[in-house]
Design an enzyme around this catalytic site. Structure first.
Site, PDB file in Angstrom:
ATOM      1  N   LYS A  53       0.725  -1.016  -0.216  1.00 63.14           N
ATOM      2  CA  LYS A  53       0.074  -0.140   0.001  1.00 63.14           C
ATOM      3  C   LYS A  53       0.854   1.224  -0.061  1.00 63.14           C
ATOM      4  CE  LYS A  53      -3.641  -2.528   2.140  1.00 63.14           C
ATOM      5  NZ  LYS A  53      -4.157  -3.027   3.507  1.00 63.14           N
ATOM      6  N   GLN A  97      -4.972  -1.837   9.724  1.00 63.37           N
ATOM      7  CA  GLN A  97      -4.674  -2.967   8.913  1.00 63.37           C
ATOM      8  C   GLN A  97      -5.099  -4.350   9.716  1.00 63.37           C
ATOM      9  OE1 GLN A  97      -3.289  -3.570   5.859  1.00 63.37           O
ATOM     10  NE2 GLN A  97      -3.643  -5.757   6.102  1.00 63.37           N
ATOM     11  N   ASP A 120     -11.211   1.998   3.518  1.00 66.18           N
ATOM     12  CA  ASP A 120     -11.497   0.479   3.429  1.00 66.18           C
ATOM     13  C   ASP A 120     -13.029   0.426   3.130  1.00 66.18           C
ATOM     14  OD1 ASP A 120      -9.470  -1.263   3.262  1.00 66.18           O
ATOM     15  OD2 ASP A 120      -9.588  -1.524   5.520  1.00 66.18           O
TER      16      ASP A 120
END
Ligand code: NAP
Length: 302
Positions: A53, A97, A120
């Site tokens: 990422k 995460q 997300d």
């Protein structure tokens, strides 16, 4: 032979558009977009995902503003880090995460993320926006699948779509997105009877069951479009020597299904690369909104 829905190539084209969008609007915004990935502990797979990422941010000209907390952090420590990133004006997108170290409950922590910065797209408020057909950050993996289908101009209006899996992460938002595109959607799960009879109805079959090789030729109607979200590591090929890397496979038996399908995603190189790209898209949309720039979605997505 089926057309391959090449997620790597599409992700790279979308990244080019993100990059141009940032270059065009950065002076008006006064700063580049920022994506913060909050990592807790030292799960090695998470380390790889976070590094991916961060590299993706650099490629498109976003700042990577992540934080890494030690594995023994308390829930209050993680909450304090989330609240700090929520308040940080340089952060447009924020994600926690997963998985978290044992003992930390992810639910209140995910709920603490500022919904407008939810990269997300999994915050309850944003899932609610999806349900109501309102704008907001979209769950990255199903949004990536929709982009692959749009790029290939797969007709969805009136089509029969079957989603195998009903998780909050993939299956449920996937079904809502397909329905919003006017497909007639069936969701199958582990208690569904006669899975093959259900999946054979599909013009578009999206498989997110997390079961390697679950879907074979007997599950697919000839001419169907098949999207494989599953991703699994298999032991390296024993003939490939000691340097061999683990092989990846999906929920679909690719060799059996490819000759039947009209289009199919490979694993790897199908849905996986799109997920990271859609994370960047959510952060870019948030940056554009927060800095008074136009909505980038019609320009960056197919
Ligand atoms: P999950 O939370 O374990 O959910 C799996 C779903 O599949 C559940 O709804 C389950 O039904 C259903 N299911 C399990 N076995 C089944 C069977 N035999 N027949 C029909 N349905 C079955 O998994 P997830 O988080 O949605 O992820 C699914 C897969 O996608 C995993 O392989 C994951 O690694 C992969 N994934 C990939 C990406 C990517 O970027 N490529 C992103 C996210 C996830 P019940 O609800 O009845 O238990």
């Amino acid at each position: 032979m089926a057309t391959r829905l090449d997620g790597r190539a599409l992700a790279s084209r979308i990244e080019e558009r993100l990059s141009s969008w940032i270059r065009e609007h950065v002076s008006r915004a006064g700063r580049p977009p920022g994506l913060a990935v909050l990592r807790v502990g030292d799960d090695p797979a998470s380390g790889v995902y976070v590094a991916n990422k961060e590299r993706a941010c650099t490629r498109v000209g976003m700042r990577s503003l992540g934080a890494h907390l030690p594995a023994h952090s308390s829930s209050a420590d993680v909450l304090a880090a989330i609240e700090r990133l929520n308040r940080d004006d340089a952060v447009d997108g924020l994600l926690l995460q997963l998985p978290l170290p044992a003992g930390l409950d992810e639910r209140p922590l995910l709920a603490a993320i500022e919904p407008a910065k939810d990269a997300d797209g999994l915050h309850a408020l944003n899932l609610g926006h999806l349900l109501r057909g309102e704008p907001g950050p979209r769950s990255c993996t199903p949004a990536g699948v929709m982009a692959l289908l749009a790029e290939q101009r797969v007709p969805l209006e009136g089509a029969r779509a079957v989603v195998v899996g009903r998780s909050i992460l993939v299956g449920r938002p996937m079904a809502l997105m397909l329905e919003a595109a006017d497909a007639t959607v069936t969701v199958a799960h582990s208690r569904s009877r006669d899975l093959a009879a259900i999946t054979r109805e599909a013009d578009v079959l999206v498989v997110a069951a997390g079961r390697p090789g679950l879907i074979g030729a007997e599950h697919v109607r000839p001419g169907a479009v098949v999207v494989d979200v599953g991703i699994h590591r298999r032991a390296p090929d024993p003939d490939a020597g000691p340097e061999a890397r683990p092989r990846l496979c999906g929920d679909v038996r690719f060799e059996e299904v490819e000759p039947l399908a009209s289009a199919i995603t490979p694993v790897p190189g199908g849905v996986g690369p799109m997920t990271v790209t859609l994370l960047l898209v959510n952060a870019l949309a948030s940056w554009s909104r927060r800095c008074g720039c136009p909505d980038p979605l019609p320009v960056v997505l197919p």
